[in-house]
Design a protein around this motif. Structure first.
Motif, PDB file in Angstrom:
ATOM      1  N   PRO A  61      13.483  -2.572   6.083  1.00 24.61           N
ATOM      2  CA  PRO A  61      14.267  -1.474   6.652  1.00 24.61           C
ATOM      3  C   PRO A  61      14.042  -0.133   5.938  1.00 24.61           C
ATOM      4  CG  PRO A  61      15.681  -3.342   6.102  1.00 24.61           C
ATOM      5  CD  PRO A  61      14.323  -3.653   5.569  1.00 24.61           C
ATOM      6  N   THR A  62      14.295   0.927   6.671  1.00 23.04           N
ATOM      7  CA  THR A  62      14.179   2.284   6.113  1.00 23.04           C
ATOM      8  C   THR A  62      15.262   2.511   5.063  1.00 23.04           C
ATOM      9  OG1 THR A  62      13.335   3.056   8.221  1.00 23.04           O
ATOM     10  CG2 THR A  62      14.222   4.744   6.732  1.00 23.04           C
ATOM     11  N   VAL A  63      14.858   3.000   3.900  1.00 24.12           N
ATOM     12  CA  VAL A  63      15.835   3.355   2.865  1.00 24.12           C
ATOM     13  C   VAL A  63      16.189   4.829   3.041  1.00 24.12           C
ATOM     14  CG1 VAL A  63      16.250   3.519   0.387  1.00 24.12           C
ATOM     15  CG2 VAL A  63      14.911   1.621   1.296  1.00 24.12           C
ATOM     16  N   SER A  98      11.745  -0.364  -2.731  1.00 25.00           N
ATOM     17  CA  SER A  98      12.396  -1.487  -2.036  1.00 25.00           C
ATOM     18  C   SER A  98      11.328  -2.493  -1.566  1.00 25.00           C
ATOM     19  CB  SER A  98      13.230  -0.990  -0.845  1.00 25.00           C
ATOM     20  OG  SER A  98      12.387  -0.523   0.194  1.00 25.00           O
ATOM     21  N   LEU A  99      10.160  -1.967  -1.167  1.00 32.54           N
ATOM     22  CA  LEU A  99       9.071  -2.859  -0.734  1.00 32.54           C
ATOM     23  C   LEU A  99       8.524  -3.637  -1.936  1.00 32.54           C
ATOM     24  CD1 LEU A  99       7.047  -0.425   1.600  1.00 32.54           C
ATOM     25  CD2 LEU A  99       8.860  -1.997   2.241  1.00 32.54           C
ATOM     26  N   TYR A 138       3.546  -5.605   2.630  1.00 28.86           N
ATOM     27  CA  TYR A 138       4.890  -5.050   2.853  1.00 28.86           C
ATOM     28  C   TYR A 138       4.796  -3.612   3.339  1.00 28.86           C
ATOM     29  CZ  TYR A 138       6.484  -9.289   0.784  1.00 28.86           C
ATOM     30  OH  TYR A 138       6.724 -10.628   0.572  1.00 28.86           O
ATOM     31  N   LEU A 139       5.448  -3.356   4.494  1.00 27.51           N
ATOM     32  CA  LEU A 139       5.427  -2.021   5.096  1.00 27.51           C
ATOM     33  C   LEU A 139       6.854  -1.584   5.392  1.00 27.51           C
ATOM     34  CD1 LEU A 139       2.629  -2.670   7.770  1.00 27.51           C
ATOM     35  CD2 LEU A 139       2.325  -1.598   5.521  1.00 27.51           C
ATOM     36  N   GLY A 140       7.072  -0.274   5.479  1.00 24.50           N
ATOM     37  CA  GLY A 140       8.411   0.252   5.759  1.00 24.50           C
ATOM     38  C   GLY A 140       8.593   0.569   7.238  1.00 24.50           C
ATOM     39  N   LYS A 197      10.261   2.859   8.305  1.00 31.29           N
ATOM     40  CA  LYS A 197      10.243   4.324   8.376  1.00 31.29           C
ATOM     41  C   LYS A 197       9.044   4.850   9.189  1.00 31.29           C
ATOM     42  CE  LYS A 197      10.280   8.690   6.696  1.00 31.29           C
ATOM     43  NZ  LYS A 197       8.884   9.009   6.856  1.00 31.29           N
ATOM     44  N   ASP A 198       7.873   4.208   8.965  1.00 30.67           N
ATOM     45  CA  ASP A 198       6.671   4.606   9.700  1.00 30.67           C
ATOM     46  C   ASP A 198       6.431   3.572  10.792  1.00 30.67           C
ATOM     47  OD1 ASP A 198       5.555   6.943   7.961  1.00 30.67           O
ATOM     48  OD2 ASP A 198       6.209   5.399   6.569  1.00 30.67           O
ATOM     49  N   PRO A 241       0.842  -1.214   0.000  1.00 30.49           N
ATOM     50  CA  PRO A 241       0.000   0.000   0.000  1.00 30.49           C
ATOM     51  C   PRO A 241       0.868   1.252   0.000  1.00 30.49           C
ATOM     52  CG  PRO A 241       0.052  -0.963   2.216  1.00 30.49           C
ATOM     53  CD  PRO A 241       0.936  -1.825   1.340  1.00 30.49           C
ATOM     54  N   HIS A 275       9.313   6.667  -4.280  1.00 37.01           N
ATOM     55  CA  HIS A 275      10.773   6.818  -4.234  1.00 37.01           C
ATOM     56  C   HIS A 275      11.384   5.447  -3.931  1.00 37.01           C
ATOM     57  CE1 HIS A 275      10.123   6.685   0.069  1.00 37.01           C
ATOM     58  NE2 HIS A 275       9.351   7.763   0.010  1.00 37.01           N
ATOM     59  N   GLY A 278      12.393   4.133  -1.297  1.00 37.04           N
ATOM     60  CA  GLY A 278      11.833   3.462  -0.111  1.00 37.04           C
ATOM     61  C   GLY A 278      10.656   2.584  -0.510  1.00 37.04           C
ATOM     62  N   HIS A 279       9.708   3.165  -1.253  1.00 37.03           N
ATOM     63  CA  HIS A 279       8.560   2.384  -1.738  1.00 37.03           C
ATOM     64  C   HIS A 279       9.031   1.238  -2.634  1.00 37.03           C
ATOM     65  CE1 HIS A 279       6.642   6.550  -1.418  1.00 37.03           C
ATOM     66  NE2 HIS A 279       5.878   5.835  -0.631  1.00 37.03           N
TER      67      HIS A 279
HETATM   68  P1  AMP Z   1       3.448   6.233   2.031  1.00 41.25           P
HETATM   69  O1  AMP Z   1       3.359   6.362   0.552  1.00 41.25           O
HETATM   70  O2  AMP Z   1       4.200   7.331   2.682  1.00 41.25           O
HETATM   71  O3  AMP Z   1       2.111   5.959   2.672  1.00 41.25           O
HETATM   72  O4  AMP Z   1       4.323   4.923   2.300  1.00 41.25           O
HETATM   73  C1  AMP Z   1       3.939   3.672   1.775  1.00 41.25           C
HETATM   74  C2  AMP Z   1       4.831   2.615   2.379  1.00 41.25           C
HETATM   75  O5  AMP Z   1       6.192   2.881   2.048  1.00 41.25           O
HETATM   76  C3  AMP Z   1       4.748   2.577   3.928  1.00 41.25           C
HETATM   77  O6  AMP Z   1       4.773   1.237   4.377  1.00 41.25           O
HETATM   78  C4  AMP Z   1       5.998   3.315   4.322  1.00 41.25           C
HETATM   79  O7  AMP Z   1       6.478   2.961   5.605  1.00 41.25           O
HETATM   80  C5  AMP Z   1       6.964   2.872   3.235  1.00 41.25           C
HETATM   81  N1  AMP Z   1       8.084   3.784   3.142  1.00 41.25           N
HETATM   82  C6  AMP Z   1       8.049   5.144   3.003  1.00 41.25           C
HETATM   83  N2  AMP Z   1       9.278   5.663   3.033  1.00 41.25           N
HETATM   84  C7  AMP Z   1      10.139   4.624   3.191  1.00 41.25           C
HETATM   85  C8  AMP Z   1      11.562   4.504   3.304  1.00 41.25           C
HETATM   86  N3  AMP Z   1      12.357   5.566   3.266  1.00 41.25           N
HETATM   87  N4  AMP Z   1      12.088   3.267   3.459  1.00 41.25           N
HETATM   88  C9  AMP Z   1      11.288   2.171   3.512  1.00 41.25           C
HETATM   89  N5  AMP Z   1       9.944   2.213   3.411  1.00 41.25           N
HETATM   90  C10 AMP Z   1       9.369   3.424   3.263  1.00 41.25           C
END
Ligand code: AMP
Length: 283
Positions: free
Chosen positions: A174-176, A39-40, A145-147, A149-150, A28, A34, A36-37
Motif C-alpha cells: 500500500p501507498t505510505v 515499508s517495502l 516489492y513494488l509500491g 503509489k506508482d 528496486p 523515504h 514509502g520505500h
Molecule cells: P522510486 O524510488 O520512486 O522509483 O520508487 C521505488 C519503489 O518505491 C516503487 O515501487 C514505488 O512505487 C515505491 N514507492 C514510492 N513511494 C511510495 C509510497 N509513498 N508508498 C509505497 N511505496 C512507494
C-alpha cells in the motif's frame, strides 16, 4: 551490509544465496529513500531470508524536459537507513555499468505503457520495463516489492514478468502517506511551503471520488470525474494532467464500477508533477 557496484558481483551473491536455499526479496528504487520505500524493504525483510535493494536513477526513463539532473540524491542517507534495517545487499551501479557502450536492446510493453502517465511521458514505461528486466536478471529474486503509489508501473511490471516468464512473484504494498494524506514521494522535497499545502488536493479529490462511487449515489463515472476535477480546480496552484477511472488489470477506462476500479490522477502543483491513486473495491 554489502554495497555493490558491479553487476557480476550481485549475480554471484544472489547465486550463493540461492545455493544456500535462501529466499531473496528485491526492492528496486531510485534512492532518496523515504518511509514509502522503507515499508517495502521492511516487508521484504519479513517475508524473505535475504533482501537486495537497488538504488539507480535510471536515465533512460526520463524525458528530455524532465528532472533527471536535479532528481534528489542522498546516497549517504540512503545507506544509513538501509543499514539500520539490516538489508543484506545494496546494488548501486553507475550508468556505464547498466548501459555499457553498445547497449541497444529495448522492450515494447504495448498499450498499457501508452495510457495515463505513458500518454504524457512517451517511452517512459518501455524504459522502466527494460531496466526492471535487467535488474531482475541481476538480482535473481524470488519476490520483488513494488509500491501501489506508482499503480501503472505495477501493472506494466506485472505484464513484463508474465510475458517474459520471469520465475518470481510481485508483491504490491500500500501507498505510505504523510499524516495529512499526501502520498510520500522523493519529489515532495521540491514543494515550497505553499505548494505543500496545495498538494493535499490530490488525496482530497481521490477520497471524494471514492466516497461518491462507494455511496452508489452517482454511478456514472463521467459525473464522478467532473466532481473531482471541480474540486482540484478550486485549488489555484493545481493544474490537472488527468483524472481517470480505470480497470485495475488492463488500465482501460471504465464507465461503471462493478467490482473494482482504480482512480488515477496526475496533477501539477506549480512545476511539480504529482501522481496518486486509490483502489475502489465493491463487494
Ligand atoms: P522510486 O524510488 O520512486 O522509483 O520508487 C521505488 C519503489 O518505491 C516503487 O515501487 C514505488 O512505487 C515505491 N514507492 C514510492 N513511494 C511510495 C509510497 N509513498 N508508498 C509505497 N511505496 C512507494
Amino acid at each position: 551490509m554489502q554495497i555493490i557496484k558491479r553487476v557480476k558481483d550481485v549475480q554471484d551473491i544472489s547465486r550463493w544465496f540461492r545455493c544456500e536455499g535462501k529466499f531473496i526479496g528485491f526492492v528496486p528504487t531510485m534512492g532518496a529513500l523515504h518511509e514509502g520505500h522503507l515499508s517495502l524493504v521492511r516487508r521484504s525483510k519479513e517475508e524473505n531470508d535475504r533482501t537486495i535493494v537497488s538504488i539507480f536513477v535510471n536515465p533512460t526513463q526520463f524525458g528530455p524536459n524532465e528532472d533527471l539532473q536535479k532528481y534528489p540524491r542522498d546516497i549517504e542517507g540512503d545507506l544509513s537507513k538501509l543499514s539500520s534495517l539490516q538489508v543484506d545487499t545494496v546494488f548501486i551501479p553507475d550508468n556505464e555499468e547498466m548501459y555499457p557502450d553498445g547497449f541497444s536492446t529495448s522492450i515494447d510493453i504495448g498499450g498499457i505503457g501508452k495510457v495515463l502517465c505513458g500518454a504524457l511521458r512517451p517511452g517512459h514505461f518501455n524504459a522502466v520495463a527494460a531496466v526492471i528486466a535487467k535488474l531482475l536478471n541481476i538480482s535473481m529474486p524470488h519476490r520483488m516489492y513494488l509500491g501501489q503509489k506508482d499503480f501503472q508501473q505495477t501493472v506494466v511490471i506485472k505484464k513484463l514478468v508474465r510475458d517474459l516468464n520471469y520465475d518470481m512473484n510481485i508483491i504490491v504494498s500500500p501507498t505510505v502517506r504523510e499524516h495529512d494524506g499526501l502520498a510520500m514521494s522523493s519529489r515532495n522535497v521540491y514543494l515550497s511551503g505553499e505548494e505543500r499545502k496545495a498538494s493535499l488536493i490530490l488525496y482530497k479529490a481521490l477520497k471524494l471520488g471514492e466516497e461518491i462511487i462507494m455511496s452508489n449515489g452517482l454511478d456514472d463515472i463521467s459525473a464522478v470525474k467532473k466532481e473531482m476535477e471541480a474540486l482540484i480546480r478550486s485549488e489555484p496552484l493545481a493544474k490537472i494532467e488527468y483524472v481517470k477511472v480505470v480497470d485495475p488489470y488492463n488500465l482501460e477506462p471504465v464507465q461503471r464500477v462493478i467490482f473494482a476500479a482504480v482512480i488515477c490522477i496526475a496533477v501539477k502543483i506549480g512545476n511539480i508533477r504529482l501522481i496518486d491513486n486509490i483502489i475502489i473495491e465493491k463487494s
